[in-house]
Design an enzyme around this catalytic site. Structure first.
Site, PDB file in Angstrom:
ATOM      1  N   GLU A 248      34.700  42.580  48.125  1.00 11.50           N
ATOM      2  CA  GLU A 248      35.957  42.849  47.434  1.00 11.50           C
ATOM      3  C   GLU A 248      35.821  44.146  46.656  1.00 11.50           C
ATOM      4  O   GLU A 248      34.743  44.444  46.139  1.00 11.50           O
ATOM      5  CB  GLU A 248      36.228  41.713  46.429  1.00 11.50           C
ATOM      6  N   LYS A 250      35.586  46.544  43.725  1.00  8.09           N
ATOM      7  CA  LYS A 250      35.277  46.357  42.307  1.00  8.09           C
ATOM      8  C   LYS A 250      36.067  47.402  41.541  1.00  8.09           C
ATOM      9  O   LYS A 250      35.706  48.574  41.499  1.00  8.09           O
ATOM     10  CB  LYS A 250      33.786  46.516  42.040  1.00  8.09           C
ATOM     11  N   ARG A 270      37.397  40.015  28.625  1.00  5.32           N
ATOM     12  CA  ARG A 270      36.130  39.455  29.083  1.00  5.32           C
ATOM     13  C   ARG A 270      35.367  38.821  27.925  1.00  5.32           C
ATOM     14  O   ARG A 270      34.640  37.862  28.085  1.00  5.32           O
ATOM     15  CB  ARG A 270      35.330  40.593  29.701  1.00  5.32           C
ATOM     16  N   GLU A 300      41.839  42.483  37.270  1.00  3.04           N
ATOM     17  CA  GLU A 300      41.366  43.698  36.642  1.00  3.04           C
ATOM     18  C   GLU A 300      42.599  44.554  36.361  1.00  3.04           C
ATOM     19  O   GLU A 300      43.439  44.748  37.249  1.00  3.04           O
ATOM     20  CB  GLU A 300      40.403  44.399  37.602  1.00  3.04           C
ATOM     21  N   LYS A 423      27.330  42.425  42.494  1.00  2.00           N
ATOM     22  CA  LYS A 423      27.992  43.723  42.401  1.00  2.00           C
ATOM     23  C   LYS A 423      27.078  44.809  42.948  1.00  2.00           C
ATOM     24  O   LYS A 423      25.862  44.777  42.758  1.00  2.00           O
ATOM     25  CB  LYS A 423      28.416  44.025  40.966  1.00  2.00           C
TER      26      LYS A 423
HETATM   27  P1  AMP Z   1      30.000  44.209  35.367  1.00  2.00           P
HETATM   28  O1  AMP Z   1      31.065  44.318  34.312  1.00  2.00           O
HETATM   29  O2  AMP Z   1      29.406  45.531  35.746  1.00  2.00           O
HETATM   30  O3  AMP Z   1      29.005  43.144  35.057  1.00  2.00           O
HETATM   31  O4  AMP Z   1      30.714  43.735  36.719  1.00  2.00           O
HETATM   32  C1  AMP Z   1      31.478  42.587  36.831  1.00  2.00           C
HETATM   33  C2  AMP Z   1      32.895  42.941  36.491  1.00  2.00           C
HETATM   34  O5  AMP Z   1      33.549  43.548  37.576  1.00  2.00           O
HETATM   35  C3  AMP Z   1      33.783  41.768  36.182  1.00  2.00           C
HETATM   36  O6  AMP Z   1      33.614  41.336  34.874  1.00  2.00           O
HETATM   37  C4  AMP Z   1      35.163  42.333  36.420  1.00  2.00           C
HETATM   38  O7  AMP Z   1      35.636  42.910  35.215  1.00  2.00           O
HETATM   39  C5  AMP Z   1      34.941  43.467  37.377  1.00  2.00           C
HETATM   40  N1  AMP Z   1      35.615  43.322  38.687  1.00  2.00           N
HETATM   41  C6  AMP Z   1      36.355  44.273  39.281  1.00  2.00           C
HETATM   42  N2  AMP Z   1      36.810  43.868  40.474  1.00  2.00           N
HETATM   43  C7  AMP Z   1      36.356  42.603  40.652  1.00  2.00           C
HETATM   44  C8  AMP Z   1      36.489  41.662  41.706  1.00  2.00           C
HETATM   45  N3  AMP Z   1      37.169  41.913  42.828  1.00  2.00           N
HETATM   46  N4  AMP Z   1      35.874  40.452  41.541  1.00  2.00           N
HETATM   47  C9  AMP Z   1      35.167  40.178  40.413  1.00  2.00           C
HETATM   48  N5  AMP Z   1      34.996  41.042  39.389  1.00  2.00           N
HETATM   49  C10 AMP Z   1      35.585  42.247  39.505  1.00  2.00           C
END
Ligand code: AMP
Length: 584
Positions: A248, A250, A270, A300, A423
Site C-alpha cells: 500500500e 505510505k 497518532r 492519512e 514499512k
Molecule cells: P512510521 O510513522 O514511520 O512508523 O510509519 C507508520 C505510519 O505510516 C503510520 O502511523 C501511518 O501514519 C503512516 N501510513 C501512511 N500510509 C499508510 C498505509 N497505507 N497504511 C498504514 N500506515 C500508513
C-alpha cells in the site's frame, strides 16, 4: 483516602530506578486505594486528570504557581524565586519553604479534594481566571504537608515526572486484580481499545477481571494505533510476508483516526490527541463521505497543491498545526484524505478480522470523492513487483510503501508494533543542495484556482550526447499568480501539435512545447522513478531519476538557451555523489 498516602508512594517511586520495585510500590498503592478513588490516582500518577484524548490539561504557568506558594508560605514572590533559582524545582522550593513556615493546617487533604481543586483549575478560563487559579492552588498548599505540596506543585505545573509508563501501570493493575497470568493480555486489550487507563482501573476495581472481557470499542474513544515494523530492502519484506501480500502507498502526512457517530465527527492523532478543531475541511469531508452512520476509520491526511492536485511534503501539512487562522490555512493548503483501515462500522468491531475483510468493510463504508480516497494498493508477488510499486509510490509524492499481510492472522493489533505491517521507506535518495535549470517541455491544465492557466509544467534536462531533452520532474510549486497569468503568453509561441522529436518523455502532458523556456528550480531530493526518462536504466532497469518536490525559484533563465540547461549527466552526478556520502 488521604492524599498523604499518595505523596508517600510518590516519594518511594521517585527514589527507585528499577521497574520491578516501581511496580511493587504501585501495587501497594493500588491495593490501598478504594475503588472510588482508583481512576483519580491512576491519572494523577501520570501527571494528568483525564486520558490524553480528552484534551484537558491543568496547564498552570510556573510564574502563577509561584504566587500560590507565596500566599501559602507568607513569603514574597522574590523570596520564592530566589530559592527557585537554587533548586530549579518549584515543587522542592514549595516543600522547603512550607517546612520553614509551618502554617497551621486545618484538616488533612484527601485525594478527592486535591483532584477536585485541580480539576477546577483546569476548567477555569476567561477574564480573571489567572487570579482564581492562583487562589485555588494556594488553598490546597495552605493545607498541605511539605511532601504533599511538592507533588501538588509538580502536578499543576506539568513536572511530575515519576516515569510510570502505561505498561507499568497495567502490570500493577494486573498484579492486584488479575486472577492469573491470562488476565494481563485481557487488561491490556481493554486499554488498547479505549486508551483510558482510568476506565480500565475502575472496571477492574468495581466489576472484577472477569468482566474485562466485555470491554468494547466506543465511539469517541480512540483505539491505540497498530504500528509497523521497518525493513531496509524489499527482500526482507518478502521474507517476512511470504510469496504474496499487499503493498500500500505510505502517504507522507498525518495519521488520523476518524470517529463518526451520526453527524458527529471526531479526529484523533497518532498520539491520541483530539485534533478535530485543526482540520475543519477533513471533518466536512468525513461527514459527507463516510456512508456508515457509525464508524471508526483510519487514514492519512495529506496536504495538497490545490492547483495541480499533487501531494505536498509532510512539513507543509505541519503548517496547519496552529491555534489561529485555522480556516485560512485550510484554504491555502487543502488536505486530501487517504483511508487505509476500518476498525469499526455499524456496530461491528472489525479489529479481530483479517486485513482483506477490513479493507472490504472500508470500501463499503466510504463514498470516494475528490479529496477522499482509498489508499492505493496492489497484490504483489515477489520483490520486483514490490520495488516497482514502491517507485511509483515515491514518484507520486509518497514516502514509500507499507507491505501488509493478508493471511488469517492479519488482524488489527491495537497498540502493537509487529510484522503484519512492514514499512519500506525511500532511503537511497539524494538531497538537492543546488538549483537546476530545466526546460519546459509540456504543460498540464490547472484546476481550481489555476483553472484556465497551466497548473504545472513538465520539465526536462538536456542530454548533450543525443541532443535530446529528458523529463525529470513536474513543476507546480513556487509559481506565483503573476507567473501563472503570464506563462500561457510566454509559452504560446512554442506550442506543438505533438511531442517534439527532441523530447524523450513517457509522461503525456495536455500540451507539448518546443524546448525553449528555461526555469531555475530547487527540489528536495533526487529519487528513482518509473516515469521520468532522465538517467533511464542507469541505476535500475525500467527506472529513471526524478527531482521530488520541485519549486520555481522565481528566476526565468532567459539568458540560457535550452541547450545550456542542466544536463542529464549533472543530475546523475548529483544523485550519485549523495549516494556515495550515504554509503560512507
Ligand atoms: P512510521 O510513522 O514511520 O512508523 O510509519 C507508520 C505510519 O505510516 C503510520 O502511523 C501511518 O501514519 C503512516 N501510513 C501512511 N500510509 C499508510 C498505509 N497505507 N497504511 C498504514 N500506515 C500508513
Amino acid at each position: 483516602m488521604d492524599f498523604s498516602i499518595l505523596a508517600d508512594a510518590y516519594q518511594r517511586i521517585e527514589k527507585t530506578s528499577k521497574r520491578i520495585e516501581m511496580t511493587k510500590y504501585l501495587v501497594d498503592l493500588v491495593k490501598s486505594t478504594p475503588a472510588r478513588d482508583l481512576p483519580k490516582i491512576v491519572y494523577l500518577t501520570q501527571g494528568k486528570l483525564y486520558p490524553d484524548f480528552a484534551g484537558i490539561e491543568i496547564g498552570m504557568a510556573e510564574k502563577m504557581a509561584v504566587k500560590s506558594v507565596s500566599i501559602a508560605t507568607g513569603l514574597t514572590d522574590e523570596e520564592i524565586n530566589r530559592d527557585l533559582r537554587k533548586t530549579g524545582d518549584l515543587g522542592l522550593t514549595a516543600s522547603l519553604e512550607l517546612e520553614r513556615a509551618a502554617p497551621e493546617r486545618k484538616k488533612p487533604l484527601t485525594v478527592d479534594r486535591v483532584y477536585k481543586v485541580l480539576d477546577e483549575v483546569a476548567h477555569t478560563a476567561g477574564p480573571g481566571s489567572a487570579e482564581k487559579k492562583v487562589k485555588l492552588l494556594a488553598s490546597l498548599l495552605s493545607n498541605a504537608t511539605p511532601t504533599e505540596a511538592k507533588y501538588i506543585v509538580r502536578i499543576v505545573t506539568g513536572k511530575l515526572r515519576l516515569g510510570v509508563a502505561d505498561m507499568t501501570m497495567l502490570d500493577a493493575l494486573a498484579l492486584t486484580y488479575g486472577e492469573g497470568p491470562e488476565a494481563r493480555p485481557l487488561i491490556e486489550r481493554a486499554y488498547n481499545i479505549t486508551s483510558d487507563l482510568g476506565e480500565v482501573a475502575s472496571a477492574l476495581a468495581t466489576k472484577g477481571v472477569s468482566k474485562i472481557r466485555d470491554f468494547h470499542i466506543e465511539l469517541g474513544k480512540p483505539i491505540r494505533p497498530m504500528l509497523a515494523e521497518r525493513v531496509h530492502a524489499p527482500e526482507e519484506a518478502a521474507e517476512k510476508l511470504g510469496a504474496e501480500f499487499v503493498a500500500e502507498y505510505k502517504y507522507d502526512g498525518e495519521r488520523v483516526q476518524v470517529h463518526k457517530n451520526g453527524k458527529r465527527i471526531m479526529l484523533f492523532s497518532r498520539r491520541l490527541e483530539n485534533i478535530t478543531g485543526q482540520f475543519p475541511d477533513v471533518v466536512a469531508l468525513a461527514r459527507n463521505s463516510i456512508a456508515a452512520t457509525a464508524a471508526i476509520l483510519e487514514a492519512e491526511i495529506v496536504a495538497m497543491n490545490p492547483a495541480t492536485g499533487d501531494m505536498r511534503p509532510f512539513q507543509e501539512l505541519m503548517r496547519r498545526r496552529r491555534k489561529y487562522g485555522v480556516a485560512e490555512a485550510a484554504k491555502e493548503l487543502p488536505a486530501s484524505v487517504f483511508f487505509f483501515d476500518c476498525l469499526y462500522a455499524e456496530g461491528r468491531d472489525y479489529t479481530g478480522e483479517p486485513y482483506p475483510e477490513r479493507r472490504e468493510a472500508l470500501a463499503r463504508s466510504l463514498r470516494i470523492g475528490d479529496a477522499v480516497n482509498l489508499a492505493q494498493n496492489k497484490i504483489v508477488r515477489g520483490t520486483d513487483e514490490l520495488e516497482s510499486f514502491f517507485e511509483k509510490a515515491v514518484e507520486e509524492g509518497c514516502e514509500g510503501v507499507v507491505a501488509k499481510s493478508t493471511g488469517s492472522e492479519s488482524i488489527y493489533r491495537a497498540g502493537a508494533r509487529g510484522w503484519l505491517w512492514i514499512k519500506y521507506k525511500r532511503e537511497y535518495r539524494s538531497e538537492m543542495t543546488d538549483t537546476a535549470d530545466l526546460v519546459v517541455v509540456g504543460g498540464y491544465y490547472g484546476r481550481g484556482r489555476r483553472a484556465g492557466v497551466y497548473g504545472s509544467l513538465l520539465m526536462a534536462c538536456y542530454d548533450d550526447k543525443t541532443d535530446t531533452f529528458k523529463s525529470v520532474t513536474k513543476l507546480g510549486a513556487g509559481l506565483t499568480d503573476k507567473d501563472l497569468a503570464e506563462l500561457p503568453g510566454r509559452l504560446s509561441p512554442y506550442v506543438l501539435e505533438h511531442v517534439s522529436p527532441r523530447v524523450d518523455a513517457k509522461e503525456r502532458p495536455d500540451v507539448w512545447f518546443e524546448p525553449s523556456l528555461v526555469l531555475e528550480i530547487i527540489g528536495a531530493e533526487i529519487t528513482l522513478s518509473p516515469i521520468h526518462t532522465c538517467g533511464y536504466n542507469r541505476f535500475r532497469e525500467g527506472s529513471g531519476l526524478a527531482i521530488r518536490f520541485p519549486r520555481f525559484t522565481g528566476r526565468y533563465r532567459e539568458d540560457k538557451a535550452p541547450e545550456d540547461a542542466t544536463t542529464e549527466e549533472e543530475i546523475i552526478e548529483m544523485y550519485e555523489s549523495r549516494l556515495r556520502k550515504v554509503a560512507a
